[in-house]
Design a protein around this motif. Structure first.
Motif, mmCIF file in Angstrom:
data_model
loop_
_atom_site.group_PDB
_atom_site.id
_atom_site.type_symbol
_atom_site.label_atom_id
_atom_site.label_comp_id
_atom_site.label_asym_id
_atom_site.label_seq_id
_atom_site.Cartn_x
_atom_site.Cartn_y
_atom_site.Cartn_z
ATOM 1 N N HIS A 99 6.379 -1.137 -3.683
ATOM 2 C CA HIS A 99 5.953 -1.524 -4.923
ATOM 3 C C HIS A 99 7.029 -1.515 -5.957
ATOM 4 C CE1 HIS A 99 5.315 2.708 -4.239
ATOM 5 N NE2 HIS A 99 5.133 2.959 -5.485
ATOM 6 N N TYR A 100 8.158 -0.623 -5.499
ATOM 7 C CA TYR A 100 9.149 -0.512 -6.369
ATOM 8 C C TYR A 100 10.203 -2.031 -6.536
ATOM 9 C CZ TYR A 100 8.595 4.518 -5.967
ATOM 10 O OH TYR A 100 8.279 5.700 -5.931
ATOM 11 N N PHE A 101 10.201 -2.686 -5.407
ATOM 12 C CA PHE A 101 11.003 -3.842 -5.225
ATOM 13 C C PHE A 101 10.176 -5.016 -5.436
ATOM 14 C CE2 PHE A 101 13.332 -1.286 -1.791
ATOM 15 C CZ PHE A 101 14.219 -0.690 -2.619
ATOM 16 N N LEU A 102 8.992 -4.983 -5.755
ATOM 17 C CA LEU A 102 8.044 -6.130 -6.107
ATOM 18 C C LEU A 102 7.230 -6.040 -7.333
ATOM 19 C CD1 LEU A 102 6.839 -6.510 -2.248
ATOM 20 C CD2 LEU A 102 8.745 -7.790 -3.260
ATOM 21 N N MET A 103 7.841 -5.284 -8.068
ATOM 22 C CA MET A 103 7.355 -4.997 -9.531
ATOM 23 C C MET A 103 7.326 -6.372 -10.241
ATOM 24 S SD MET A 103 7.917 -1.285 -10.913
ATOM 25 C CE MET A 103 9.727 -1.454 -10.972
ATOM 26 N N ASN A 104 6.237 -6.630 -10.916
ATOM 27 C CA ASN A 104 6.174 -7.603 -11.832
ATOM 28 C C ASN A 104 6.017 -9.048 -11.213
ATOM 29 O OD1 ASN A 104 6.561 -5.741 -14.127
ATOM 30 N ND2 ASN A 104 8.563 -6.044 -13.654
ATOM 31 N N ILE A 105 6.056 -9.065 -9.832
ATOM 32 C CA ILE A 105 5.689 -10.340 -9.195
ATOM 33 C C ILE A 105 4.121 -10.821 -9.158
ATOM 34 C CG2 ILE A 105 5.931 -11.882 -7.154
ATOM 35 C CD1 ILE A 105 8.525 -10.104 -6.823
ATOM 36 N N ARG A 133 0.350 3.591 -13.415
ATOM 37 C CA ARG A 133 0.447 2.247 -14.124
ATOM 38 C C ARG A 133 1.236 1.318 -13.238
ATOM 39 N NH1 ARG A 133 3.387 4.595 -19.273
ATOM 40 N NH2 ARG A 133 4.208 5.791 -17.679
ATOM 41 N N LEU A 134 1.831 1.864 -12.019
ATOM 42 C CA LEU A 134 2.441 1.281 -11.150
ATOM 43 C C LEU A 134 1.492 0.315 -10.202
ATOM 44 C CD1 LEU A 134 4.956 3.984 -9.624
ATOM 45 C CD2 LEU A 134 5.607 2.077 -11.301
ATOM 46 N N TYR A 135 0.223 0.718 -10.154
ATOM 47 C CA TYR A 135 -0.635 0.066 -9.081
ATOM 48 C C TYR A 135 -1.828 -0.826 -9.876
ATOM 49 C CZ TYR A 135 1.796 3.637 -6.724
ATOM 50 O OH TYR A 135 2.862 4.526 -6.199
ATOM 51 N N ILE A 174 0.814 -1.170 0.052
ATOM 52 C CA ILE A 174 0.256 0.026 -0.086
ATOM 53 C C ILE A 174 0.744 1.137 0.020
ATOM 54 C CG2 ILE A 174 -1.654 1.237 1.380
ATOM 55 C CD1 ILE A 174 -2.780 -1.217 2.406
ATOM 56 N N SER A 175 0.842 1.943 -1.113
ATOM 57 C CA SER A 175 1.562 3.256 -1.257
ATOM 58 C C SER A 175 0.560 4.391 -0.709
ATOM 59 C CB SER A 175 1.909 3.379 -2.600
ATOM 60 O OG SER A 175 2.493 4.629 -2.770
ATOM 61 N N ARG A 176 1.063 5.354 0.074
ATOM 62 C CA ARG A 176 0.225 6.168 0.734
ATOM 63 C C ARG A 176 0.987 7.542 0.972
ATOM 64 N NH1 ARG A 176 2.197 6.277 5.657
ATOM 65 N NH2 ARG A 176 3.216 4.586 6.599
ATOM 66 N N GLY A 177 0.144 8.487 1.061
ATOM 67 C CA GLY A 177 0.728 9.764 1.561
ATOM 68 C C GLY A 177 0.546 10.069 2.803
ATOM 69 N N SER A 178 0.918 11.121 3.400
ATOM 70 C CA SER A 178 0.575 11.565 4.797
ATOM 71 C C SER A 178 -1.130 11.612 4.796
ATOM 72 C CB SER A 178 1.407 12.443 5.399
ATOM 73 O OG SER A 178 1.300 13.923 4.613
ATOM 74 N N TYR A 179 -1.437 11.335 6.015
ATOM 75 C CA TYR A 179 -3.023 11.685 6.319
ATOM 76 C C TYR A 179 -3.828 11.130 5.210
ATOM 77 C CZ TYR A 179 -0.853 14.797 9.791
ATOM 78 O OH TYR A 179 -0.227 15.112 11.084
ATOM 79 N N SER A 180 -3.423 9.844 4.804
ATOM 80 C CA SER A 180 -4.357 9.226 3.690
ATOM 81 C C SER A 180 -5.303 8.309 4.257
ATOM 82 C CB SER A 180 -3.588 8.953 2.522
ATOM 83 O OG SER A 180 -2.587 7.824 2.739
ATOM 84 N N VAL A 234 1.721 -10.199 -5.945
ATOM 85 C CA VAL A 234 1.736 -8.872 -5.272
ATOM 86 C C VAL A 234 0.632 -8.094 -5.697
ATOM 87 C CG1 VAL A 234 3.259 -6.897 -4.631
ATOM 88 C CG2 VAL A 234 4.267 -9.239 -4.889
ATOM 89 N N PHE A 235 -0.118 -7.737 -4.761
ATOM 90 C CA PHE A 235 -1.460 -6.664 -5.132
ATOM 91 C C PHE A 235 -0.931 -5.265 -4.620
ATOM 92 C CE2 PHE A 235 -6.234 -5.832 -3.763
ATOM 93 C CZ PHE A 235 -6.441 -4.998 -5.012
ATOM 94 N N LYS A 236 -0.612 -4.395 -5.748
ATOM 95 C CA LYS A 236 -0.183 -3.099 -5.413
ATOM 96 C C LYS A 236 -1.218 -2.057 -5.411
ATOM 97 C CE LYS A 236 2.455 -3.899 -8.861
ATOM 98 N NZ LYS A 236 2.223 -5.455 -8.967
ATOM 99 N N ILE A 237 -1.372 -1.464 -4.290
ATOM 100 C CA ILE A 237 -2.372 -0.413 -4.242
ATOM 101 C C ILE A 237 -1.872 0.842 -3.704
ATOM 102 C CG2 ILE A 237 -4.369 0.125 -2.618
ATOM 103 C CD1 ILE A 237 -4.298 -3.024 -2.060
#
Length: 278
Positions: free
Chosen positions: A95-101, A158-160, A6-12, A104-107
């Motif tokens: 998500h950078y280190f686990l791309m194309n696997i 496209r990363l997610y 889960i990629s997130r910003g502050s207060y998200s 891995v569910f990237k959100i």
């Protein structure tokens, strides 16, 4: 059985969502633990590393091969956690280190600026103008890290596999959506995906082991056979350097064979075949 980043910003609400998803699925949930582990291995006081994650990437230039060492340690820490499966990771770099696997569910979790400003104002007891300035600066620095350290724009959709906007969705809605998708089995860990992760984790561990003598070397692994590409090394000290690389790489648990490539010949050593990854 899957891995969720889960990629997130502050207060998200990303941290809250990650923890609730992990609880719902019975997965482990991690973020700060990986940073702390990396801090210890990277030999930087915790506060400096945490600050580095929210400050200009140039902070790593203060250390010899700082970027390479930082990437090696944090990649290794994350992959060692990921290969155990059933993981929710929230925060920077997952998500950078686990791309194309495939398992891995990237959100990506986002929230509107007004909601974020209101929370920053309450937490820090500051004006709306100052809160918005802080948040936009934080977003800018996170984007700098993505572009300068990883070469990827974290705002690129496209990363997610999925982007959820908190505001349109409530936290409970987001948790339910994520859990439902995982339970459908699209991101189920297969034997192929597990081997992929195991190989990546082993290569990352070897990279950490040789980082002080070969920070620019590229490392790959395939079922215990580790290949180290030496084309970017200084060949004028090849004999001594190759011996150091071989010795350090061969000591890593799980390595059965080491190959050094890129010199027109292959330096190869078979090591203890009974080494294994716990």
């Amino acid at each position: 059985m899957a891995i969720i980043t889960i990629s997130r910003g502050s207060y998200s609400k990303g941290k809250e969502i990650a923890e609730k998803v992990a609880s719902c699925l019975g997965y482990s949930c991690t973020s700060r633990d990986i940073i702390l582990e990396s801090s210890e291995e990277f030999n930087i006081p915790e506060i400096k590393l945490v600050r580095a994650l929210h400050d200009s990437p140039s902070v790593l230039n203060r250390f010899v091969h700082g970027k390479e060492r930082y990437l090696a340690h944090i990649r290794s820490a994350l992959l060692q956690s990921a290969r155990k499966d059933n993981l929710v990771y929230h925060g920077l770099a997952g998500h950078y280190f686990l791309m194309n696997i495939p398992n891995v569910f990237k959100i990506r979790i986002t929230a509107d600026i007004n909601t974020r400003v209101a929370e920053e104002m309450t937490r820090e007891n500051i004006s709306a103008e100052k809160a918005e300035y802080i948040l936009r600066k934080d977003d800018e620095e996170r984007r700098k890290w993505g572009l300068q350290i990883y070469g990827i724009d974290p705002w690129d959709s496209r990363l997610y596999d999925m982007t959820l906007h908190i505001g349109t969705f409530k936290v409970e809605d987001a948790v339910e959506i994520i859990c439902e998708q995982v339970k459908k089995g699209a991101f189920k860990t297969t034997e192929k995906a597990q081997k992929w992760l195991d190989d990546l984790a082993l290569a990352a561990t070897v990279k950490v082991a040789i980082i002080d003598v070969a920070p620019m070397a590229e490392v790959t692994a395939d079922s215990g056979v580790v290949s180290i590409n030496s084309t970017r090394l200084n060949t004028s000290v090849s004999c001594r350097l190759y011996d150091q690389i071989m010795e350090k790489a061969a000591k890593v648990d799980g390595v059965s064979e080491v190959k050094i490539l890129g010199t027109g010949k292959i330096a190869q050593r078979v090591v203890n075949p009974f080494h294994h990854i716990e």
